[in-house]
Design a protein around this motif. Structure first.
Motif, PDB file in Angstrom:
ATOM      1  N   ASN A 178       7.232 -19.039  33.494  1.00  0.00           N
ATOM      2  CA  ASN A 178       5.883 -19.243  32.952  1.00  0.00           C
ATOM      3  C   ASN A 178       4.818 -18.442  33.699  1.00  0.00           C
ATOM      4  O   ASN A 178       3.710 -18.239  33.185  1.00  0.00           O
ATOM      5  CB  ASN A 178       5.516 -20.725  32.992  1.00  0.00           C
ATOM      6  CG  ASN A 178       6.296 -21.531  31.967  1.00  0.00           C
ATOM      7  OD1 ASN A 178       6.797 -20.977  30.980  1.00  0.00           O
ATOM      8  ND2 ASN A 178       6.417 -22.828  32.195  1.00  0.00           N
ATOM      9  N   THR A 179       5.130 -18.016  34.933  1.00  0.00           N
ATOM     10  CA  THR A 179       4.146 -17.231  35.697  1.00  0.00           C
ATOM     11  C   THR A 179       4.198 -15.744  35.350  1.00  0.00           C
ATOM     12  O   THR A 179       3.335 -14.979  35.780  1.00  0.00           O
ATOM     13  CB  THR A 179       4.396 -17.400  37.209  1.00  0.00           C
ATOM     14  OG1 THR A 179       5.728 -16.937  37.519  1.00  0.00           O
ATOM     15  CG2 THR A 179       4.250 -18.853  37.636  1.00  0.00           C
ATOM     16  N   PRO A 181       3.696 -13.808  32.474  1.00  0.00           N
ATOM     17  CA  PRO A 181       2.622 -13.122  31.724  1.00  0.00           C
ATOM     18  C   PRO A 181       1.370 -12.816  32.531  1.00  0.00           C
ATOM     19  O   PRO A 181       0.638 -11.880  32.189  1.00  0.00           O
ATOM     20  CB  PRO A 181       2.306 -14.125  30.589  1.00  0.00           C
ATOM     21  CG  PRO A 181       3.556 -14.932  30.446  1.00  0.00           C
ATOM     22  CD  PRO A 181       4.136 -15.047  31.819  1.00  0.00           C
ATOM     23  N   SER A 182       1.129 -13.563  33.585  1.00  0.00           N
ATOM     24  CA  SER A 182      -0.106 -13.347  34.356  1.00  0.00           C
ATOM     25  C   SER A 182       0.128 -12.503  35.595  1.00  0.00           C
ATOM     26  O   SER A 182      -0.767 -12.396  36.442  1.00  0.00           O
ATOM     27  CB  SER A 182      -0.691 -14.711  34.774  1.00  0.00           C
ATOM     28  OG  SER A 182       0.254 -15.433  35.563  1.00  0.00           O
ATOM     29  N   MET A 183       1.290 -11.882  35.736  1.00  0.00           N
ATOM     30  CA  MET A 183       1.613 -11.120  36.940  1.00  0.00           C
ATOM     31  C   MET A 183       1.534  -9.615  36.675  1.00  0.00           C
ATOM     32  O   MET A 183       1.575  -9.162  35.528  1.00  0.00           O
ATOM     33  CB  MET A 183       3.022 -11.486  37.447  1.00  0.00           C
ATOM     34  CG  MET A 183       3.163 -12.936  37.881  1.00  0.00           C
ATOM     35  SD  MET A 183       4.851 -13.375  38.348  1.00  0.00           S
ATOM     36  CE  MET A 183       5.019 -12.462  39.865  1.00  0.00           C
ATOM     37  N   THR A 185       2.886  -5.612  36.881  1.00  0.00           N
ATOM     38  CA  THR A 185       4.169  -5.041  36.449  1.00  0.00           C
ATOM     39  C   THR A 185       5.195  -5.030  37.577  1.00  0.00           C
ATOM     40  O   THR A 185       6.370  -5.358  37.378  1.00  0.00           O
ATOM     41  CB  THR A 185       3.963  -3.606  35.933  1.00  0.00           C
ATOM     42  OG1 THR A 185       2.949  -3.615  34.941  1.00  0.00           O
ATOM     43  CG2 THR A 185       5.259  -3.057  35.343  1.00  0.00           C
TER      44      THR A 185
END
Length: 225
Positions: A178-179, A181-183, A185
């Motif tokens: 779940n983490t 998408p906000s990280m 590349t």
């Protein structure tokens, strides 16, 4: 939308309001017909070797007083749990072994059968198990209480051990996933590597937990003979 983290383990897949999640528990049966092929494949030979190794080990655990063919019960138990543990690692497949509904259904009847058989047929032998050898006389009443409690909680410990190990790994994979998408590349690349490593670890846990469940059931069975 999930209302909480554990809702990912709730049965939710349905067609025409019929829940389909628990059907994953029976998916292993689809693989059984290949066992009856005239010419055995490598898959058959592999499973035969696994079953033969488990049979020899369970036979040693049961001892000379064990009933003939009783190892088949625990081999079947091992196979069923192993199939369900592995199926839960695939996306969008319900992990039935992460629910106490299934794990208690497996452990409680087994333990109850062992206890009924032991207390009806080997009553004196069951009483001797309540007091370990070499216990001082003054500690005997306490040991009886401790052994009785440990005996009563056996089905719960079997069920909770299996379901907790399945839930723990899946929760960790879900939290890390779940983490993503906000990280950044670069961090996503590292996350994928970590996820693959955790997936390999979960595969090992799936095998180990099915083996532990079967071995502990065998040990509990050997104590009533």
């Amino acid at each position: 939308m999930m209302t909480n983290l554990f809702s990912s383990f709730d049965p939710s897949s349905s067609i025409f309001n019929i829940s389909l999640n628990w059907l994953s528990t029976l998916m292993g049966i689809l693989i059984i017909p290949s066992m009856y092929w005239f010419m055995p494949s490598r898959y058959n030979i592999l499973w035969n070797n696994i079953f033969f190794s488990l049979h020899k080990e369970f036979k040693v655990l049961l001892g000379p007083t064990g009933w003939k063919g009783s190892t088949l019960i625990f081999i079947s138990l091992f196979t069923m749990i192993l199939f369900n543990n592995f199926l839960g690692l695939f996306p969008y497949i319900f992990t039935s072994t992460s629910h106490l509904t299934l794990t208690l259904t497996l452990s409680l009847p087994l333990w109850l059968c062992f206890m009924l058989f032991g207390w009806i047929n080997n009553t004196q032998h069951m009483f001797t198990h309540l007091v370990p050898q070499g216990t001082p006389s003054i500690l005997m009443p306490f040991m009886v209480c401790i052994e009785s409690i440990s005996n009563l909680i056996r089905p719960m410990t079997l069920a909770i051990r299996l379901s907790a190990n399945m839930i723990a790994g899946h929760l960790l994979l879900t939290l890390l996933g779940n983490t993503g998408p906000s990280m950044l590349t670069l961090l996503v690349t590292m996350l994928i590597i970590v996820q693959i490593a955790l997936l390999i670890l979960e595969s090992a846990v799936a095998m180990i937990q099915s083996y532990v469940f079967a071995v502990l059931s065998t040990l509990y069975s050997s104590e009533v003979n």
